[in-house]
Design a protein around this motif. Structure first.
Motif, PDB file in Angstrom:
ATOM      1  N   VAL A  73       3.942   9.921   2.646  1.00  0.00           N
ATOM      2  CA  VAL A  73       4.876   9.153   1.822  1.00  0.00           C
ATOM      3  C   VAL A  73       5.796   8.338   2.723  1.00  0.00           C
ATOM      4  O   VAL A  73       6.027   7.158   2.486  1.00  0.00           O
ATOM      5  CB  VAL A  73       5.688  10.093   0.902  1.00  0.00           C
ATOM      6  CG1 VAL A  73       6.833   9.349   0.240  1.00  0.00           C
ATOM      7  CG2 VAL A  73       4.779  10.706  -0.151  1.00  0.00           C
ATOM      8  N   GLN A  74       6.323   8.943   3.774  1.00  0.00           N
ATOM      9  CA  GLN A  74       7.210   8.229   4.678  1.00  0.00           C
ATOM     10  C   GLN A  74       6.487   7.058   5.347  1.00  0.00           C
ATOM     11  O   GLN A  74       7.037   5.996   5.505  1.00  0.00           O
ATOM     12  CB  GLN A  74       7.779   9.173   5.742  1.00  0.00           C
ATOM     13  CG  GLN A  74       8.768  10.179   5.186  1.00  0.00           C
ATOM     14  CD  GLN A  74       9.973   9.528   4.541  1.00  0.00           C
ATOM     15  OE1 GLN A  74      10.507   8.560   5.042  1.00  0.00           O
ATOM     16  NE2 GLN A  74      10.400  10.064   3.411  1.00  0.00           N
ATOM     17  N   ASP A  98       4.059   5.350   4.185  1.00  0.00           N
ATOM     18  CA  ASP A  98       3.722   4.319   3.216  1.00  0.00           C
ATOM     19  C   ASP A  98       4.892   3.411   2.871  1.00  0.00           C
ATOM     20  O   ASP A  98       4.698   2.349   2.298  1.00  0.00           O
ATOM     21  CB  ASP A  98       3.209   4.948   1.920  1.00  0.00           C
ATOM     22  CG  ASP A  98       1.831   5.560   2.088  1.00  0.00           C
ATOM     23  OD1 ASP A  98       1.444   6.346   1.223  1.00  0.00           O
ATOM     24  OD2 ASP A  98       1.140   5.236   3.070  1.00  0.00           O
ATOM     25  N   LYS A  99       6.107   3.832   3.152  1.00  0.00           N
ATOM     26  CA  LYS A  99       7.274   3.008   2.822  1.00  0.00           C
ATOM     27  C   LYS A  99       7.348   1.810   3.757  1.00  0.00           C
ATOM     28  O   LYS A  99       7.154   1.946   4.958  1.00  0.00           O
ATOM     29  CB  LYS A  99       8.563   3.821   2.927  1.00  0.00           C
ATOM     30  CG  LYS A  99       8.744   4.788   1.788  1.00  0.00           C
ATOM     31  CD  LYS A  99      10.132   5.367   1.804  1.00  0.00           C
ATOM     32  CE  LYS A  99      10.334   6.207   0.556  1.00  0.00           C
ATOM     33  NZ  LYS A  99      11.714   6.592   0.416  1.00  0.00           N
ATOM     34  N   PRO A 100       7.635   0.642   3.190  1.00  0.00           N
ATOM     35  CA  PRO A 100       7.802  -0.530   4.059  1.00  0.00           C
ATOM     36  C   PRO A 100       8.954  -0.316   5.039  1.00  0.00           C
ATOM     37  O   PRO A 100       9.958   0.315   4.716  1.00  0.00           O
ATOM     38  CB  PRO A 100       8.131  -1.655   3.073  1.00  0.00           C
ATOM     39  CG  PRO A 100       7.637  -1.171   1.752  1.00  0.00           C
ATOM     40  CD  PRO A 100       7.770   0.322   1.788  1.00  0.00           C
ATOM     41  N   LYS A 142      10.496  -3.441 -10.752  1.00  0.00           N
ATOM     42  CA  LYS A 142       9.104  -3.042 -10.538  1.00  0.00           C
ATOM     43  C   LYS A 142       8.147  -4.152 -10.969  1.00  0.00           C
ATOM     44  O   LYS A 142       7.100  -4.352 -10.339  1.00  0.00           O
ATOM     45  CB  LYS A 142       8.811  -1.743 -11.293  1.00  0.00           C
ATOM     46  CG  LYS A 142       9.496  -0.534 -10.677  1.00  0.00           C
ATOM     47  CD  LYS A 142       9.223   0.725 -11.469  1.00  0.00           C
ATOM     48  CE  LYS A 142       9.883   1.935 -10.830  1.00  0.00           C
ATOM     49  NZ  LYS A 142       9.618   3.172 -11.588  1.00  0.00           N
ATOM     50  N   LYS A 156       2.852  -8.565  -5.476  1.00  0.00           N
ATOM     51  CA  LYS A 156       1.561  -8.062  -4.989  1.00  0.00           C
ATOM     52  C   LYS A 156       0.416  -8.881  -5.581  1.00  0.00           C
ATOM     53  O   LYS A 156      -0.537  -9.214  -4.881  1.00  0.00           O
ATOM     54  CB  LYS A 156       1.400  -6.587  -5.368  1.00  0.00           C
ATOM     55  CG  LYS A 156       2.267  -5.650  -4.579  1.00  0.00           C
ATOM     56  CD  LYS A 156       2.028  -4.236  -5.067  1.00  0.00           C
ATOM     57  CE  LYS A 156       2.599  -3.209  -4.154  1.00  0.00           C
ATOM     58  NZ  LYS A 156       2.269  -1.842  -4.589  1.00  0.00           N
ATOM     59  N   GLU A 204       6.008  -7.856   1.346  1.00  0.00           N
ATOM     60  CA  GLU A 204       7.201  -7.189   0.840  1.00  0.00           C
ATOM     61  C   GLU A 204       8.456  -8.061   0.939  1.00  0.00           C
ATOM     62  O   GLU A 204       9.324  -8.010   0.080  1.00  0.00           O
ATOM     63  CB  GLU A 204       7.445  -5.877   1.607  1.00  0.00           C
ATOM     64  CG  GLU A 204       6.365  -4.843   1.449  1.00  0.00           C
ATOM     65  CD  GLU A 204       5.336  -4.865   2.580  1.00  0.00           C
ATOM     66  OE1 GLU A 204       5.111  -5.942   3.194  1.00  0.00           O
ATOM     67  OE2 GLU A 204       4.741  -3.803   2.850  1.00  0.00           O
ATOM     68  N   ASN A 226       9.796   1.344  -4.209  1.00  0.00           N
ATOM     69  CA  ASN A 226       8.813   1.085  -5.268  1.00  0.00           C
ATOM     70  C   ASN A 226       7.564   0.322  -4.845  1.00  0.00           C
ATOM     71  O   ASN A 226       6.665   0.156  -5.666  1.00  0.00           O
ATOM     72  CB  ASN A 226       9.489   0.336  -6.424  1.00  0.00           C
ATOM     73  CG  ASN A 226      10.562   1.166  -7.081  1.00  0.00           C
ATOM     74  OD1 ASN A 226      10.276   2.159  -7.720  1.00  0.00           O
ATOM     75  ND2 ASN A 226      11.817   0.772  -6.884  1.00  0.00           N
ATOM     76  N   TRP A 227       7.481  -0.153  -3.628  1.00  0.00           N
ATOM     77  CA  TRP A 227       6.340  -0.977  -3.212  1.00  0.00           C
ATOM     78  C   TRP A 227       5.021  -0.207  -3.380  1.00  0.00           C
ATOM     79  O   TRP A 227       4.027  -0.758  -3.808  1.00  0.00           O
ATOM     80  CB  TRP A 227       6.508  -1.446  -1.777  1.00  0.00           C
ATOM     81  CG  TRP A 227       5.427  -2.388  -1.343  1.00  0.00           C
ATOM     82  CD1 TRP A 227       4.320  -2.079  -0.597  1.00  0.00           C
ATOM     83  CD2 TRP A 227       5.310  -3.795  -1.642  1.00  0.00           C
ATOM     84  NE1 TRP A 227       3.548  -3.207  -0.410  1.00  0.00           N
ATOM     85  CE2 TRP A 227       4.142  -4.265  -1.033  1.00  0.00           C
ATOM     86  CE3 TRP A 227       6.118  -4.686  -2.361  1.00  0.00           C
ATOM     87  CZ2 TRP A 227       3.737  -5.589  -1.133  1.00  0.00           C
ATOM     88  CZ3 TRP A 227       5.712  -6.008  -2.448  1.00  0.00           C
ATOM     89  CH2 TRP A 227       4.531  -6.454  -1.836  1.00  0.00           C
ATOM     90  N   ASN A 228       5.000   1.057  -3.023  1.00  0.00           N
ATOM     91  CA  ASN A 228       3.754   1.838  -3.092  1.00  0.00           C
ATOM     92  C   ASN A 228       3.736   2.857  -4.212  1.00  0.00           C
ATOM     93  O   ASN A 228       2.946   3.793  -4.175  1.00  0.00           O
ATOM     94  CB  ASN A 228       3.527   2.536  -1.751  1.00  0.00           C
ATOM     95  CG  ASN A 228       3.197   1.541  -0.657  1.00  0.00           C
ATOM     96  OD1 ASN A 228       2.414   0.625  -0.882  1.00  0.00           O
ATOM     97  ND2 ASN A 228       3.807   1.691   0.491  1.00  0.00           N
ATOM     98  N   SER A 229       4.584   2.666  -5.202  1.00  0.00           N
ATOM     99  CA  SER A 229       4.597   3.648  -6.307  1.00  0.00           C
ATOM    100  C   SER A 229       3.758   3.187  -7.467  1.00  0.00           C
ATOM    101  O   SER A 229       3.304   2.087  -7.535  1.00  0.00           O
ATOM    102  CB  SER A 229       6.023   3.915  -6.756  1.00  0.00           C
ATOM    103  OG  SER A 229       6.635   2.750  -7.252  1.00  0.00           O
TER     104      SER A 229
END
Length: 195
Positions: A43-44, A46-48, A76, A83, A89, A192-195
């Motif tokens: 998760v970490q 994956d965050k921009p 969102k 995207k 981003e 929220n980029w990868n959620s």
């Protein structure tokens, strides 16, 4: 506690934690599984990165508002449209900061006498200026894609300070106002980029 001291203390605590992980557990009652750490680490990763989201650092004092469910959904929607446009981003950060300034991430309809000409939607775009029909402009995906189409036409937007890139598209009477929302916009994109 001042920010620098707090960051130093957190850094030392992080090093101590990392050192503890490298040394392994003191009690060897049962084997330690590293799979329990994998999801959190993923998760970490994956965050921009904030350096990507705010490459120039924030400019000036920052503002922040508490968002309701509708405003969060609009943020969102901006990220999803970014995207869809195939933009990075940073484009989402500029878009969200612009919407925070223009409408506080609220999809505004016609406000009667309080309306700024015929400005509508998340970005306060005007049908009379060619942004689209009122129905299109009040569609979060459409309005984001319209804003980002303008952004892509700005030579070197990726390397500009946020307020300069946003102002080139929006042509606002308050060109420096966008900068105050950069940190909150970056935080929203990071979350929220990868959620």
């Amino acid at each position: 506690m001042n920010t620098m001291l707090r960051k130093s203390m957190l850094g030392i605590a992080g090093l101590a934690f990392a050192g503890g992980l490298a040394a392994g557990p003191l009690n060897h009652h049962e084997p330690t599984s590293t799979t329990a750490l994998t999801p959190a680490a993923a998760v970490q990763a994956d965050k921009p990165d904030m350096g990507t989201l705010i490459p120039h650092g924030v400019q000036g004092a920052q503002s922040k508002i508490q968002l309701n469910d509708e405003q969060t959904a609009n943020a969102k929607a901006i990220i999803a449209a970014t995207k869809k446009a195939g933009l990075p981003e940073r484009a989402a950060v500029i878009s969200i900061a612009t919407s925070l300034q223009e409408s506080k991430l609220e999809n505004l309809g016609h406000l009667g006498d309080a309306n700024d000409h015929d400005s509508l939607g998340l970005f306060q775009q005007r049908p009379s200026s060619g942004w689209g029909t009122p129905e299109q402009i009040t569609n979060p995906e459409y309005s984001t894609l319209a804003f980002e189409k303008g952004l892509k036409q700005v030579d070197g937007w990726q390397d500009m300070p946020l307020t300069e890139a946003a102002q080139t598209v929006q042509v606002s009477a308050y060109p420096d106002a966008y900068a105050q929302w950069e940190q909150q916009a970056a935080d929203l994109v990071a979350a929220n980029w990868n959620s």
